[in-house]
Scaffold this motif. Structure first.
Motif, PDB file in Angstrom:
ATOM      1  N   SER A   1      -7.189   7.057  -4.720  1.00 25.95           N
ATOM      2  CA  SER A   1      -7.306   5.593  -4.776  1.00 25.95           C
ATOM      3  C   SER A   1      -7.736   5.117  -6.157  1.00 25.95           C
ATOM      4  O   SER A   1      -7.260   4.089  -6.656  1.00 25.95           O
ATOM      5  CB  SER A   1      -8.304   5.103  -3.724  1.00 25.95           C
ATOM      6  OG  SER A   1      -9.564   5.734  -3.900  1.00 25.95           O
TER       7      SER A   1
ATOM      8  N   PHE B   1      -8.466   3.930   1.657  1.00 25.66           N
ATOM      9  CA  PHE B   1      -7.681   3.113   0.726  1.00 25.66           C
ATOM     10  C   PHE B   1      -6.657   2.244   1.458  1.00 25.66           C
ATOM     11  O   PHE B   1      -6.090   1.317   0.888  1.00 25.66           O
ATOM     12  CB  PHE B   1      -6.980   4.050  -0.270  1.00 25.66           C
ATOM     13  CG  PHE B   1      -6.286   3.353  -1.405  1.00 25.66           C
ATOM     14  CD1 PHE B   1      -6.890   2.315  -2.109  1.00 25.66           C
ATOM     15  CD2 PHE B   1      -5.016   3.751  -1.791  1.00 25.66           C
ATOM     16  CE1 PHE B   1      -6.234   1.688  -3.162  1.00 25.66           C
ATOM     17  CE2 PHE B   1      -4.353   3.133  -2.850  1.00 25.66           C
ATOM     18  CZ  PHE B   1      -4.971   2.096  -3.542  1.00 25.66           C
TER      19      PHE B   1
ATOM     20  N   ARG C   1       0.863  -1.176   0.000  1.00 20.19           N
ATOM     21  CA  ARG C   1       0.000   0.000   0.000  1.00 20.19           C
ATOM     22  C   ARG C   1       0.902   1.229   0.000  1.00 20.19           C
ATOM     23  O   ARG C   1       1.872   1.301   0.766  1.00 20.19           O
ATOM     24  CB  ARG C   1      -0.905   0.012   1.223  1.00 20.19           C
ATOM     25  CG  ARG C   1      -2.107  -0.900   1.121  1.00 20.19           C
ATOM     26  CD  ARG C   1      -3.026  -0.487  -0.012  1.00 20.19           C
ATOM     27  NE  ARG C   1      -4.277  -1.215   0.003  1.00 20.19           N
ATOM     28  CZ  ARG C   1      -5.100  -1.293  -1.028  1.00 20.19           C
ATOM     29  NH1 ARG C   1      -4.779  -0.713  -2.172  1.00 20.19           N
ATOM     30  NH2 ARG C   1      -6.223  -1.968  -0.938  1.00 20.19           N
TER      31      ARG C   1
END
Length: 392
Positions: free
Chosen positions: A328, A85, A39
């Motif tokens: 995102s 996100f 991420r």
């Protein structure tokens, strides 16, 4: 990032990351580079304004109002999306982020949304009151840029007295109880200052330092000739390793990292092999977890005007604007050709990068530097200093 202290001094074990399932939402900050989901850590260059005139500034920052910054409310919407996100860290940068009066408000909002909030600053504007406010809101870390001792730093930063002001900012952070570290960009002009930086860590009891390799972007694009030769880079990395080890052996361990040249990872591993260290096998496992350069995947950038980039240096190719689409959505839209390729850039690199034995743990190094030097995004990174024998 290559954790010199983690790898060479063995302060981290592969089992440390595996214990958390290598999940970025669960990993402590010092293990985040070993996450498997990657991420993105998001750098928000929230302003182009800065009170200094650094010769290597990737943002072309200057001390004037630009009038195109995301508003406070737009910043809140950005943070909402980053939180949903699953972004683990938001790094507030600039220019100089502290010139924005709403920085404490936005950093506090990020913390409340579950993000780890950190600041990249030149340190000169951090009063004790400011430091206390940032501590109260739960700021995780402040990285302060220093490029040598007073004479060298002030010439590099373009303002007399910048060094002493930054030192005062560091002391104010320490008084307020905020974790603070140093950021140092290596080049021909200041490479001899590396031992002085380590002495500063020791004397001021600063727990962390990041040594950045030069990236040819912004005003730094004019400094290609000021970058170190391959031989000098190897020498500088060896010196960083040796000085890190010295602190460790003296029972004054610091977290030392090198940034923006992932050849450092294989170089540390090869050095450990030459020294017949039992640590080498563990280091190779950790480097495989790290996966090397992660521009467009594990790190991203939102500019002051809302444009989204693969990293903070790649400002000539925007993937979209958060005023029009959430970060995102932009980040996961692989219909955009470059975004799609950056997700799996190992399939597109050329030359010695394509056949390098370290491709899986280097990730093809810095694409924006290759483009700046050659005009080809997928050409070998000219800053890779590994020999043909080492990569064969």
């Amino acid at each position: 990032m290559i954790g010199i202290s983690k790898l060479y001094c063995g302060t981290v074990e592969p089992s440390d990351a595996l214990r958390y399932g290598r999940n970025s939402a669960k990993l402590p900050s010092h293990l985040l580079q070993f996450s498997s989901d990657k991420r993105p850590v998001v750098v928000w260059n929230m302003t182009q304004r800065c009170n200094l005139k650094c010769v290597h500034c990737y943002a072309h920052a200057s001390d004037r109002s630009f009038g195109n910054e995301l508003s406070t409310q737009e910043g809140r919407h950005l943070i909402d999306d980053l939180s949903e996100f699953g972004v683990p860290v938001i790094l507030f940068s600039g220019g100089e982020p502290l010139v924005r009066k709403d920085l404490p408000e936005l950093a506090n909002y990020a913390v409340q949304k579950g993000l780890r909030a950190v600041i990249s600053s030149n340190g000169t504007l951090i009063t004790l009151q400011t430091a206390r406010i940032l501590k109260e809101i739960g700021l995780s870390y402040i990285g302060i840029s220093i490029d040598g001792m007073a004479e060298i730093n002030d010439r590099f930063r373009g303002v007399e007295g910048a060094f002493q002001s930054a030192i005062k900012g560091i002391k104010n952070c320490q008084k307020a109880g905020i974790k603070v570290g140093l950021r140092f960009t290596i080049n021909k002009f200041n490479v001899k200052e590396i031992p002085n930086i380590f002495e500063l860590l020791r004397e001021m009891e600063i727990p962390r330092a990041c040594f950045y390799h030069l990236v040819y972007a912004g005003r730094g694009s004019k400094l290609i000739d000021e970058d170190l030769s391959h031989e000098a880079t190897r020498s500088a990395v060896d010196q960083i390793i040796d000085l890190t080890k010295k602190l460790h052996d003296d029972n004054k361990p610091k977290e030392i990292l090198t940034v923006d040249n992932h050849a450092d990872g294989p170089y540390v591993y090869l050095r450990l092999l030459k020294e017949h260290s039992d640590q080498a096998k563990k280091v190779l496992e950790l480097l495989k977890m790290n996966e090397g350069n992660s521009s467009g995947r594990g790190i991203g950038c939102v500019s002051w005007d809302g444009e989204v980039y693969a990293d903070q240096f790649w400002r000539h190719h925007s993937f979209g604007n958060v005023k029009n689409r959430p970060f995102s959505e932009i980040w996961t839209d692989t219909s955009e050709p470059l975004m799609n390729k950056l997700k799996e850039k190992k399939n597109y690199v050329k030359g010695k990068c394509a056949t390098c034995r370290w491709l899986d743990i280097c990730g093809g190094n810095f694409r924006v530097r290759a483009e700046a030097a050659t005009g080809d995004i997928w050409a070998p990174d000219p800053a890779c200093y590994l020999t043909d024998e080492e990569i064969a």
